[in-house]
Design a protein around this motif. Structure first.
Motif, PDB file in Angstrom:
ATOM      1  N   PHE A   1       0.835  -1.208   0.000  1.00 28.63           N
ATOM      2  CA  PHE A   1       0.000   0.000   0.000  1.00 28.63           C
ATOM      3  C   PHE A   1       0.872   1.260   0.000  1.00 28.63           C
ATOM      4  O   PHE A   1       2.037   1.221   0.391  1.00 28.63           O
ATOM      5  N   GLY A   2       0.256   2.338  -0.436  1.00 28.76           N
ATOM      6  CA  GLY A   2       0.891   3.650  -0.335  1.00 28.76           C
ATOM      7  C   GLY A   2      -0.007   4.553   0.490  1.00 28.76           C
ATOM      8  O   GLY A   2      -1.225   4.536   0.317  1.00 28.76           O
ATOM      9  N   ALA A   3       0.599   5.337   1.393  1.00 29.55           N
ATOM     10  CA  ALA A   3      -0.199   6.228   2.255  1.00 29.55           C
ATOM     11  C   ALA A   3       0.246   7.675   2.069  1.00 29.55           C
ATOM     12  O   ALA A   3       1.426   7.949   1.826  1.00 29.55           O
ATOM     13  N   ILE A   4      -0.698   8.540   2.171  1.00 26.94           N
ATOM     14  CA  ILE A   4      -0.411   9.984   2.233  1.00 26.94           C
ATOM     15  C   ILE A   4      -1.296  10.586   3.325  1.00 26.94           C
ATOM     16  O   ILE A   4      -2.292   9.982   3.736  1.00 26.94           O
ATOM     17  N   ALA A   5      -0.916  11.784   3.762  1.00 26.02           N
ATOM     18  CA  ALA A   5      -1.801  12.556   4.647  1.00 26.02           C
ATOM     19  C   ALA A   5      -1.938  13.940   4.047  1.00 26.02           C
ATOM     20  O   ALA A   5      -1.008  14.430   3.394  1.00 26.02           O
ATOM     21  N   GLU A   6      -3.093  14.541   4.240  1.00 28.73           N
ATOM     22  CA  GLU A   6      -3.283  15.887   3.702  1.00 28.73           C
ATOM     23  C   GLU A   6      -4.160  16.720   4.635  1.00 28.73           C
ATOM     24  O   GLU A   6      -4.982  16.185   5.381  1.00 28.73           O
ATOM     25  N   THR A   7      -3.957  18.030   4.555  1.00 31.11           N
ATOM     26  CA  THR A   7      -4.808  18.972   5.301  1.00 31.11           C
ATOM     27  C   THR A   7      -5.530  19.842   4.283  1.00 31.11           C
ATOM     28  O   THR A   7      -4.907  20.492   3.445  1.00 31.11           O
ATOM     29  N   VAL A   8      -6.845  19.823   4.391  1.00 36.34           N
ATOM     30  CA  VAL A   8      -7.694  20.518   3.410  1.00 36.34           C
ATOM     31  C   VAL A   8      -8.681  21.394   4.187  1.00 36.34           C
ATOM     32  O   VAL A   8      -9.323  20.914   5.119  1.00 36.34           O
TER      33      VAL A   8
ATOM     34  N   GLY B   1       3.894  12.421   1.911  1.00 41.50           N
ATOM     35  CA  GLY B   1       4.007  10.987   1.630  1.00 41.50           C
ATOM     36  C   GLY B   1       5.193  10.460   2.413  1.00 41.50           C
ATOM     37  O   GLY B   1       5.124  10.292   3.637  1.00 41.50           O
ATOM     38  N   ARG B   2       6.315  10.243   1.726  1.00 50.96           N
ATOM     39  CA  ARG B   2       7.537   9.852   2.446  1.00 50.96           C
ATOM     40  C   ARG B   2       8.096  11.079   3.171  1.00 50.96           C
ATOM     41  O   ARG B   2       7.934  12.203   2.710  1.00 50.96           O
TER      42      ARG B   2
ATOM     43  N   PHE C   1      10.911   8.446  -6.295  1.00 52.45           N
ATOM     44  CA  PHE C   1      10.548   9.431  -5.273  1.00 52.45           C
ATOM     45  C   PHE C   1       9.540  10.460  -5.790  1.00 52.45           C
ATOM     46  O   PHE C   1       8.858  11.106  -5.001  1.00 52.45           O
ATOM     47  N   LEU C   2       9.455  10.605  -7.107  1.00 45.97           N
ATOM     48  CA  LEU C   2       8.430  11.504  -7.649  1.00 45.97           C
ATOM     49  C   LEU C   2       7.035  10.988  -7.279  1.00 45.97           C
ATOM     50  O   LEU C   2       6.121  11.768  -6.993  1.00 45.97           O
ATOM     51  N   ASP C   3       6.853   9.673  -7.308  1.00 45.45           N
ATOM     52  CA  ASP C   3       5.582   9.083  -6.872  1.00 45.45           C
ATOM     53  C   ASP C   3       5.617   9.036  -5.347  1.00 45.45           C
ATOM     54  O   ASP C   3       6.056   8.046  -4.744  1.00 45.45           O
ATOM     55  N   ASP C   4       5.182  10.114  -4.738  1.00 45.00           N
ATOM     56  CA  ASP C   4       5.440  10.289  -3.316  1.00 45.00           C
ATOM     57  C   ASP C   4       4.301   9.768  -2.449  1.00 45.00           C
ATOM     58  O   ASP C   4       3.305  10.470  -2.225  1.00 45.00           O
ATOM     59  N   PHE C   5       4.464   8.533  -2.006  1.00 40.65           N
ATOM     60  CA  PHE C   5       3.570   7.992  -0.993  1.00 40.65           C
ATOM     61  C   PHE C   5       4.391   7.068  -0.117  1.00 40.65           C
ATOM     62  O   PHE C   5       5.425   6.546  -0.551  1.00 40.65           O
ATOM     63  N   LEU C   6       3.966   6.899   1.110  1.00 41.25           N
ATOM     64  CA  LEU C   6       4.712   6.070   2.056  1.00 41.25           C
ATOM     65  C   LEU C   6       4.346   4.620   1.810  1.00 41.25           C
ATOM     66  O   LEU C   6       3.216   4.198   2.084  1.00 41.25           O
ATOM     67  N   LEU C   7       5.317   3.853   1.292  1.00 40.59           N
ATOM     68  CA  LEU C   7       5.045   2.454   0.945  1.00 40.59           C
ATOM     69  C   LEU C   7       5.110   1.568   2.183  1.00 40.59           C
ATOM     70  O   LEU C   7       6.034   1.688   2.989  1.00 40.59           O
ATOM     71  N   PHE C   8       4.130   0.672   2.303  1.00 40.37           N
ATOM     72  CA  PHE C   8       4.205  -0.323   3.379  1.00 40.37           C
ATOM     73  C   PHE C   8       3.500  -1.594   2.929  1.00 40.37           C
ATOM     74  O   PHE C   8       2.531  -1.558   2.163  1.00 40.37           O
ATOM     75  N   ASP C   9       4.047  -2.714   3.369  1.00 43.34           N
ATOM     76  CA  ASP C   9       3.504  -4.019   2.990  1.00 43.34           C
ATOM     77  C   ASP C   9       3.082  -4.730   4.271  1.00 43.34           C
ATOM     78  O   ASP C   9       3.932  -5.054   5.114  1.00 43.34           O
TER      79      ASP C   9
ATOM     80  N   GLY D   1       7.390   0.877   5.306  1.00 42.82           N
ATOM     81  CA  GLY D   1       6.620   1.678   6.252  1.00 42.82           C
ATOM     82  C   GLY D   1       7.474   2.640   7.045  1.00 42.82           C
ATOM     83  O   GLY D   1       8.587   3.001   6.646  1.00 42.82           O
ATOM     84  N   ARG D   2       6.962   3.020   8.163  1.00 41.67           N
ATOM     85  CA  ARG D   2       7.704   3.917   9.046  1.00 41.67           C
ATOM     86  C   ARG D   2       7.186   3.762  10.457  1.00 41.67           C
ATOM     87  O   ARG D   2       6.010   4.049  10.720  1.00 41.67           O
TER      88      ARG D   2
END
Lengths: 370, 499
Positions: free
Chosen positions: B181-188, B208-209, B279-287, B315-316
């Motif tokens: 999976f790839g994760a991002i967080a955002e503030t809107v 992302g990362r 790194f251009l595809d910026d999401f935090l990868l985790f399996d 992940g992180r």
């Protein structure tokens, strides 16, 4: 635009002012703690300057000025780079020590401060001192056009208002409201306040209804906005709504801004509560003198107004107005000197007459501010 | 003051500023995954969330679409989103400010939570548990990137606002369909109600990362405009096609610069380009099917770029040393681990929910001083009395015991009772120290009062150090300031101010 039309427009959402004030205070104290850990840490002293100025501007925390002075001297003791010189300049400018600010800027330039920072601070000082106005206006226009951002549009609006180009100033402020793309309430409150001053105190024929609308909006964004409360309370008082005026001022009493007590005294006088008014006037007088002792140039203009009005000491008023005009000879500063001097002459002439002059002086106030 | 306090330079709301994103296996239960996002750098001790921001963590399934120099991770279109919104402050029965919020779950359920409640809130089924509140900043950064010089942790003692989602991995992510999976967080910002002026803002910040903006895109060794704001305006999982070449060029230049920071080239141009693409595809990868550890951050990307299958869940974690892992990879291609000037954050993460350490609290000080016309002995004869009867805010005093350990119960004119204990006194030096027993919402509360000569007069100093407890710091500070200022002010009237 009339107040009725304007009232139908709804302003953008922002973080609630109470939350923003708590967060500002929290971040401000944290920045000081970081400064205590390492005074030279990149960006920390500059962050403190930002936080303290916000606290002074929006929360009426006048102790912020003392803290800023302490920061500047403490930072200069440990840092000999252009950063310290720029911080000293910014702090000196905040408390209206413009000559000192210019000398710090000159030193910062000599030791390699970024050109943009030098220009930004110089521009702010020139504008505040009313010098090179054409050049300041051109620079403000150029910067605001390039960035289109609120923080550049508001000083442009203020410059236009200084030049009595009121319609253009109004347009610049409105553009600032439209342009902002974040959710902090402080910038919105700032613009609303400026529009309140524009329509309530600067235009030749003030529109108190429209000004009151903008001040109310400023307070809605930041309930603790002391200056906005004071200005709105004045409008209420001028319309004999003394209860409303008092309700606006009472929550601001903790700010230590003597203008709150001064205006409250005026309200109490209008309500016939003379003993209480005298207590508030004494507190205002003592508050002004305390501030003048520490930051004479920052408060000379407002203290002059106070003494020309309810403070009832025209000689002191004139003395302070002259100090202010010597420091920054803007049109308004010079006009303040003339007005107070004229009233002082009248007062001397009427020394044997029971005529009550302070009220007349107070009516001049709209010409004196800003 | 006049008009030209030139207004806010810190023009944004710090509560919209995302600082970090985490994805790891719950230390409490390996069948659960934890996602977390932080906002508000250097938040201090009283920070709270904005009431007009939607804070989201979004996850998409990801597939490996290429390896080696053709390494590529492609996100799917299905999105699993957790959204936090917070309310304006309310007061509880005791007048204490509290903030509530709601976390909207991917299936539309909503969890109501109270900010800073360590227990968080759970669904009745227990499949999702959430927390939001102030915690110790889990990040640590101990390099200056202009010179790549080691320094102590630049975020020591900092706090941030954290949002944590802890959920049953199988029920929420359905890893049977794919475990990467790839994760991002955002503030809107919340949508503006109709009729309001201004323009809609799609997004304030996203992540992302770690360190896409500050280290990779804004490498101080690479000339060019600051493009971080432009990056932050991009749509996560969908960077504008027309801007991709520009971002790619900046990443490539940045990586080339980092490679040469130690003077040795460790990367081929092709491999540098592969890194930039990934790194251009910026999401935090985790399996979620593989172990996520403190060391596994970026292992999925690194192995894939190196042309081999990844072994960990990437992940992180809360304690992952993400900066040094990144710097080592970029500067020397993992030839030799580059350890910055700190090996851990201010506080390590916790093994139990909510996983992020309690916030850092610093002793607060309120101090006041007054210059008096009277000699020190005269002043001390009054304020050296532990009974505090000289203080105008004290309506009555009850003393218990004598000497060190003596208690004073002060009834204030506003009806509160404060109990304090004498800890130490030196009448020759005109100084005493006391500690709070009860009556002020603070712990570690100590005060000192002393009188020093000052020309023909004296200076009276009063200082209180405390840690606010159960009330915001500002409330206690105001309480203590009032006590000190009123007391010292009364001395001026009694003894006269020094001229």
């Amino acid at each position: 635009m009339t107040a009725t039309v304007e009232a139908n427009r709804r302003l953008p959402l922002a973080t609630h002012g109470e939350i923003a004030a708590i967060n500002l205070e929290s971040a401000r104290r944290r920045a000081w703690a970081r400064f205590a850990q390492d005074e030279r840490r990149p960006g920390v002293a500059e962050t403190i300057v930002d936080h303290e100025r916000l606290a002074a501007q929006f929360l009426g925390d006048l102790d912020a000025l003392d803290r800023l002075e302490a920061l500047a001297s403490q930072f200069a003791r440990v840092d000999d780079s252009s950063r310290a010189a720029l911080v000293q300049a910014e702090v000196a400018s905040t408390v209206h020590r413009f000559a000192d600010a210019r000398s710090h800027i000159a030193r910062a330039a000599l030791i390699g401060a970024p050109r943009e920072a030098i220009e930004r601070q110089t521009l702010a000082i020139d504008q505040a001192c009313g010098v090179e106005l054409d050049a300041v206006l051109a620079a403000r226009r150029r910067i605001a056009t390039k960035s289109g951002r609120l923080e550049d549009l508001v000083p442009l609006g203020a410059m236009l208002a200084d030049l009595e180009r009121f319609a253009e100033a109004d347009a610049a402020y409105r553009q600032a409201l439209y342009s902002y793309d974040d959710v902090s309430p402080f910038p919105f409150a700032w613009v609303c306040f400026q529009l309140g001053v524009l329509w309530g105190e600067l235009v030749p024929v003030p529109d108190p209804k429209l000004a009151a609308l903008w001040y109310r909006r400023a307070i809605a964004y930041v309930p603790g906005y002391v200056k906005a409360r004071v200005h709105l309370a004045e409008i209420c008082a001028s319309q004999d709504r003394t209860g409303d005026a008092a309700a606006l001022l009472l929550p601001a009493l903790s700010s230590r801004d003597p203008e709150v007590r001064w205006r409250l005294a005026d309200v109490l006088i209008a309500q016939g509560r003379f003993d209480e008014a005298e207590t508030q006037l004494a507190a205002a007088r003592s508050g002004f003198e305390d501030l003048l002792q520490r930051h004479l140039l920052a408060f000379a203009d407002h203290a002059a107004e106070f003494y020309a009005g309810s403070g009832d000491d025209r000689q002191r008023a004139l003395e302070l107005a002259r100090v202010n005009a010597a420091n920054r000879p803007t049109r308004r500063a010079l006009k303040q000197v003339q007005t107070i001097a004229a009233c002082a002459d009248e007062a001397a002439a009427a020394a044997t007459s029971p005529t009550n002059l302070p009220g007349e002086v107070r009516r001049e106030r709209h010409d004196l501010l800003y | 003051m006049s008009d030209h306090v030139d207004g806010p330079r810190s023009i944004g709301d710090p509560t919209a500023d995302l600082t970090d994103l985490f994805a790891f296996t719950s230390p409490e239960n390996p069948a659960r995954t934890v996602l977390a996002a932080c906002v508000f750098p250097s938040a201090g001790e009283d920070a709270i969330f904005s009431n007009v921001i939607d804070h989201s963590i979004a996850v998409r399934p990801v597939t490996v679409a290429g390896v080696g120099n053709a390494a590529k991770f492609v996100p799917g279109s299905e999105e699993i989103r957790f959204s936090f919104r917070f309310e304006v402050l309310k007061r509880d029965a005791a007048g204490k400010a509290i903030q509530r919020g709601v976390c909207k779950l991917p299936d539309g359920r909503e969890l109501v939570l109270t900010v800073n409640d360590e227990n968080g809130a759970s669904t009745p089924e227990g499949d999702v548990r959430v927390f939001a509140g102030l915690r110790s900043d889990p990040f640590y950064l101990a390099w200056t990137f202009a010179e790549l010089k080691k320094v102590p942790n630049l975020l020591q003692h900092d706090n941030v606002l954290v949002m944590v989602v802890d959920f049953d991995t199988r029920r929420v992510l359905d890893p049977a369909k794919g475990s990467l999976f790839g994760a991002i967080a955002e503030t809107v910002p919340l949508p503006q109600p109709p009729g309001r002026i201004g323009h809609p803002v799609a997004r304030i910040d996203w992540i992302g990362r770690p360190e896409q903006t500050n280290i990779r895109l804004n490498n101080p060794g690479v000339p060019g405009d600051d493009i971080r704001d432009l990056w932050n305006q991009q749509t996560p999982f969908n960077i504008a096609k027309e801007l991709q070449p520009m971002f790619l060029r900046r990443l490539t230049d940045s990586f080339r610069n980092y490679d040469m920071r130690d003077g040795k080239p460790d990367w081929t141009p092709e491999a540098l380009a592969a890194n930039a693409n990934v790194f251009l595809d910026d999401f935090l990868l985790f399996d979620v099917a593989k172990p996520i550890t403190d060391q596994s951050h970026l292992e999925i990307e690194k192995s894939t770029i190196s042309g081999r299958s990844y072994q960990t869940g990437g992940g992180r974690t809360v304690d992952a040393n993400v900066i040094d892992i990144l710097v080592t990879w970029l500067v020397n291609h993992d030839r030799e681990f580059l350890q910055g000037g700190a090996t851990q954050a201010t506080k390590p993460g916790m093994k139990v929910f909510p996983y992020f350490a309690t916030p850092n609290m610093e002793l607060q000080t309120v101090a006041g001083s007054v210059e008096l016309a009277a000699a020190p002995e005269a002043v001390w004869s009054v304020i050296g009395q532990f009974n505090l009867e000289w203080h105008p805010a004290v309506a009555r005093v009850r003393l218990t015991g004598t000497g060190i350990g003596q208690l004073r119960a002060l009834g204030t004119i506003d009806g509160r009772e404060i109990v304090e204990r004498l800890e130490e006194i030196d009448s020759a030096k005109r100084w005493y120290r006391y500690a709070l027993v009860a009556g002020v919402p603070a712990s570690r509360y100590t005060g000192t009062i002393d009188v020093k000569p000052n020309g023909s007069g004296s200076i009276a100093d009063w200082r209180v150090d405390f840690l606010a407890s159960k009330q915001p710091d500002i409330v206690v500070r105001d309480m203590v300031s009032t006590l000190i200022n009123t007391g010292l002010g009364s001395l001026k009237l009694r003894f006269g101010a020094a001229r």
